[in-house]
Enzyme design. Structure first.
Site, PDB file in Angstrom:
ATOM      1  N   ASP A  46       1.030  -0.978  -0.496  1.00  0.00           N
ATOM      2  CA  ASP A  46       0.181   0.146   0.553  1.00  0.00           C
ATOM      3  C   ASP A  46       1.031   0.967   0.111  1.00  0.00           C
ATOM      4  O   ASP A  46       0.955   1.711   1.130  1.00  0.00           O
ATOM      5  CB  ASP A  46      -0.898  -0.016   1.351  1.00  0.00           C
ATOM      6  CG  ASP A  46      -2.185   1.266   0.959  1.00  0.00           C
ATOM      7  OD1 ASP A  46      -3.243   1.026   0.710  1.00  0.00           O
ATOM      8  OD2 ASP A  46      -1.479   2.557   1.897  1.00  0.00           O
ATOM      9  N   TYR A  51       2.577   9.414  -0.232  1.00  0.00           N
ATOM     10  CA  TYR A  51       4.212   8.884   0.568  1.00  0.00           C
ATOM     11  C   TYR A  51       5.584   8.969  -0.347  1.00  0.00           C
ATOM     12  O   TYR A  51       6.610   9.212   0.048  1.00  0.00           O
ATOM     13  CB  TYR A  51       3.939   7.309   0.145  1.00  0.00           C
ATOM     14  CG  TYR A  51       2.317   6.868   1.230  1.00  0.00           C
ATOM     15  CD1 TYR A  51       1.738   8.346   2.122  1.00  0.00           C
ATOM     16  CD2 TYR A  51       2.694   5.884   1.302  1.00  0.00           C
ATOM     17  CE1 TYR A  51       0.688   7.750   2.265  1.00  0.00           C
ATOM     18  CE2 TYR A  51       0.968   5.355   1.954  1.00  0.00           C
ATOM     19  CZ  TYR A  51      -0.135   6.046   2.442  1.00  0.00           C
ATOM     20  OH  TYR A  51      -0.614   6.098   3.106  1.00  0.00           O
ATOM     21  N   LYS A  76      -2.158   5.331  -4.260  1.00  0.00           N
ATOM     22  CA  LYS A  76      -4.268   6.582  -4.075  1.00  0.00           C
ATOM     23  C   LYS A  76      -3.393   8.345  -4.397  1.00  0.00           C
ATOM     24  O   LYS A  76      -1.995   8.385  -5.170  1.00  0.00           O
ATOM     25  CB  LYS A  76      -3.731   7.109  -2.321  1.00  0.00           C
ATOM     26  CG  LYS A  76      -3.667   5.335  -2.112  1.00  0.00           C
ATOM     27  CD  LYS A  76      -3.929   6.115  -0.290  1.00  0.00           C
ATOM     28  CE  LYS A  76      -4.001   4.897   0.565  1.00  0.00           C
ATOM     29  NZ  LYS A  76      -2.149   4.609   0.737  1.00  0.00           N
ATOM     30  N   HIS A 109      -7.293   9.518  -2.242  1.00  0.00           N
ATOM     31  CA  HIS A 109      -6.895   9.653  -0.846  1.00  0.00           C
ATOM     32  C   HIS A 109      -7.661  10.890   0.090  1.00  0.00           C
ATOM     33  O   HIS A 109      -7.715   9.434   1.111  1.00  0.00           O
ATOM     34  CB  HIS A 109      -5.416   9.878  -0.670  1.00  0.00           C
ATOM     35  CG  HIS A 109      -4.662   9.836  -0.129  1.00  0.00           C
ATOM     36  ND1 HIS A 109      -3.322   9.731  -0.544  1.00  0.00           N
ATOM     37  CD2 HIS A 109      -4.979   9.459   1.398  1.00  0.00           C
ATOM     38  CE1 HIS A 109      -2.421   8.995   0.431  1.00  0.00           C
ATOM     39  NE2 HIS A 109      -2.954   8.825   1.631  1.00  0.00           N
ATOM     40  N   LEU A 191      -1.824  -0.192  14.074  1.00  0.00           N
ATOM     41  CA  LEU A 191      -1.716  -0.918  14.790  1.00  0.00           C
ATOM     42  C   LEU A 191      -2.118   0.570  15.725  1.00  0.00           C
ATOM     43  O   LEU A 191      -1.298   0.248  17.062  1.00  0.00           O
ATOM     44  CB  LEU A 191      -0.230  -1.239  14.736  1.00  0.00           C
ATOM     45  CG  LEU A 191      -0.400  -2.293  14.477  1.00  0.00           C
ATOM     46  CD1 LEU A 191       1.741  -2.649  14.125  1.00  0.00           C
ATOM     47  CD2 LEU A 191      -0.991  -3.542  14.994  1.00  0.00           C
ATOM     48  N   ILE A 233      -3.261  -2.968   6.835  1.00  0.00           N
ATOM     49  CA  ILE A 233      -1.808  -2.793   6.208  1.00  0.00           C
ATOM     50  C   ILE A 233      -0.700  -2.703   6.972  1.00  0.00           C
ATOM     51  O   ILE A 233      -0.447  -1.319   7.011  1.00  0.00           O
ATOM     52  CB  ILE A 233      -2.341  -1.953   4.895  1.00  0.00           C
ATOM     53  CG1 ILE A 233      -3.073  -0.674   5.637  1.00  0.00           C
ATOM     54  CG2 ILE A 233      -2.402  -2.676   3.557  1.00  0.00           C
ATOM     55  CD1 ILE A 233      -3.685  -0.555   4.544  1.00  0.00           C
ATOM     56  N   LYS A 235       2.160  -1.129   9.038  1.00  0.00           N
ATOM     57  CA  LYS A 235       3.762  -0.502   8.353  1.00  0.00           C
ATOM     58  C   LYS A 235       5.277  -0.496   9.186  1.00  0.00           C
ATOM     59  O   LYS A 235       4.618  -0.958  10.883  1.00  0.00           O
ATOM     60  CB  LYS A 235       3.861   0.522   8.716  1.00  0.00           C
ATOM     61  CG  LYS A 235       4.874   1.423   7.840  1.00  0.00           C
ATOM     62  CD  LYS A 235       5.118   1.722   9.723  1.00  0.00           C
ATOM     63  CE  LYS A 235       7.234   2.755   9.268  1.00  0.00           C
ATOM     64  NZ  LYS A 235       7.759   2.945  10.330  1.00  0.00           N
ATOM     65  N   SER A 236       5.774  -1.275   9.298  1.00  0.00           N
ATOM     66  CA  SER A 236       7.420  -1.618   9.847  1.00  0.00           C
ATOM     67  C   SER A 236       8.774  -1.571   9.057  1.00  0.00           C
ATOM     68  O   SER A 236       8.414  -1.432   8.305  1.00  0.00           O
ATOM     69  CB  SER A 236       7.652  -2.730  11.121  1.00  0.00           C
ATOM     70  OG  SER A 236       8.687  -3.180  11.174  1.00  0.00           O
ATOM     71  N   ARG A 241       9.853  -6.979  12.722  1.00  0.00           N
ATOM     72  CA  ARG A 241       8.048  -7.032  12.948  1.00  0.00           C
ATOM     73  C   ARG A 241       8.076  -7.088  11.543  1.00  0.00           C
ATOM     74  O   ARG A 241       6.612  -8.089  11.805  1.00  0.00           O
ATOM     75  CB  ARG A 241       8.164  -5.876  13.162  1.00  0.00           C
ATOM     76  CG  ARG A 241       8.310  -5.047  14.469  1.00  0.00           C
ATOM     77  CD  ARG A 241       8.700  -3.687  14.732  1.00  0.00           C
ATOM     78  NE  ARG A 241       8.938  -3.545  16.211  1.00  0.00           N
ATOM     79  CZ  ARG A 241       8.786  -2.201  16.790  1.00  0.00           C
ATOM     80  NH1 ARG A 241       8.801  -1.304  15.830  1.00  0.00           N
ATOM     81  NH2 ARG A 241       9.216  -1.907  17.608  1.00  0.00           N
ATOM     82  N   ASN A 245       4.142  -9.534  11.762  1.00  0.00           N
ATOM     83  CA  ASN A 245       3.008  -9.015  11.405  1.00  0.00           C
ATOM     84  C   ASN A 245       2.422 -10.231  10.228  1.00  0.00           C
ATOM     85  O   ASN A 245       1.144 -10.640  10.554  1.00  0.00           O
ATOM     86  CB  ASN A 245       3.390  -7.910  10.920  1.00  0.00           C
ATOM     87  CG  ASN A 245       3.797  -6.330  11.747  1.00  0.00           C
ATOM     88  OD1 ASN A 245       3.907  -6.439  13.193  1.00  0.00           O
ATOM     89  ND2 ASN A 245       4.418  -5.312  11.633  1.00  0.00           N
TER      90      ASN A 245
END
Ligand SMILES: NC(=O)c1ccc[n+]([C@@H]2O[C@H](COP(=O)([O-])OP(=O)(O)OC[C@H]3O[C@@H](n4cnc5c(N)ncnc54)[C@H](OP(=O)(O)O)[C@@H]3O)[C@@H](O)[C@H]2O)c1
Length: 280
Positions: A46, A51, A76, A109, A191, A233, A235-236, A241, A245
């Site tokens: 994603d 970004y 997006k 978005h 999270l 989705i 993120k790490s 991790r 996940n």
């Protein structure tokens, strides 16, 4: 590790239920993290024009050697690109940065209701969908009232609604609305988001459930999302991790665990309210 389950969108397209989010990841780190994700069985990524790391995602896709039709790449359209022509141009710019010839999912978005251009923007997405350049189109941060307007004024029902959703903001009414309209909900800040996840992951309920199931608190939360039927989705930027996940499909939460996690709801957002968010 068991395979990631999929959900079927309202146009028949299959979407993995778990992916890697790449918000706030610089370009180079994005390419590395997406490669780690692919090695650990992730297939959904994603990203977003905003970004500024679509190139990094594209780089990892090319390096991976994974057949394109096994991947599910989402991007997006940014707020500055609302409007019919701008939306088509924004889509094309994302494709180019990703180095792909089609996307699996493309989202508006934010609704930016104060600018009133969501309907014509959506018509731009409908056009790229009809042209076969994206397999599904959807919206992000739209409230039911914003979606109602699209349903009245345009042809295609969004396939996906990506929204802030986590144990302290469970979006019960919005999930019900989406289900009634055949729209798949996808959770952002699953999270609790960067800066907030620490607090959420240390709640006694979650650490106790982690002990009970022999998992981490993050895995408990992610399993809660997927057992509610949501796409998630996280993120790490840490390989350990990213792997952790992904490793959530070898256990099941009991119904009472799910209810207890949902009871953490405060009804308070951690992120911006879509009615007033007007980032450029
Ligand atoms: N549509 C929208 O408007 C919107 C808005 C926000 C986000 N999103 C999407 O949703 C994705 C996820 O949201 P998010 O990145 O904001 O927040 P998130 O996934 O809820 O949380 C990420 C935070 O949790 C930490 N974390 C991840 N896995 C962990 C684990 N197993 N144990 C402990 N900590 C862990 C990460 O730290 P480390 O990186 O240090 O591991 C990071 O600080 C984004 O990347 C983006 O793709 C969309």
């Amino acid at each position: 590790m068991p395979a990631t389950p999929s959900v079927t969108l309202n146009n028949g397209v299959s979407m993995p239920q778990l992916g890697l989010g790449v918000f706030l990841m610089p370009h180079k780190q994005t390419a590395q993290n997406v490669s780690v994700a692919f090695e650990n069985g992730y297939r959904l990524i994603d990203t977003a024009a905003a970004y500024q790391n679509e190139e990094g995602v594209g780089e990892a896709v090319r390096k991976s050697g994974i057949p394109r039709d096994e991947l599910f790449i989402t991007s997006k359209l940014w707020n500055a690109d609302h409007g019919y022509d701008n939306a088509i141009r924004g889509f094309e710019a994302s494709l180019q940065k990703l180095g792909l010839d089609y996307l699996d999912l493309y989202l508006v978005h934010w609704p930016v209701p104060m600018r009133g251009r969501a309907t014509e923007t959506w018509k731009g997405l409908e056009q790229v969908y009809k042209d076969g350049r994206v397999r599904a189109i959807g919206v992000s941060n739209f409230k039911p009232a914003h979606i109602e307007r699209l349903l009245q004024e345009t042809e295609i029902v969004p396939a996906v609604l990506q929204i802030e959703l986590h144990p302290t903001f469970i979006q019960g009414e919005v999930r019900e609305y989406a289900q009634d309209h055949g729209i798949q909900v996808e959770s952002w800040y699953p999270l609790g988001g960067q800066g907030n996840s620490e607090g959420l992951l240390h709640l006694p309920l979650l650490t106790n459930l982690a002990k009970k199931h022999g998992k981490t608190a993050a895995q408990i939360i992610l399993r809660w999302h997927t057992q509610l039927g949501l796409v998630v989705i996280p993120k790490s930027s840490h390989p350990v991790r990213i792997k952790e996940n992904r490793n959530i499909f070898d256990f099941e939460l009991d119904q009472e665990d799910i209810a207890a996690i949902s009871a953490l709801d405060t009804g308070v957002r951690l992120g911006p309210d879509p009615d007033t968010a007007n980032f450029r």
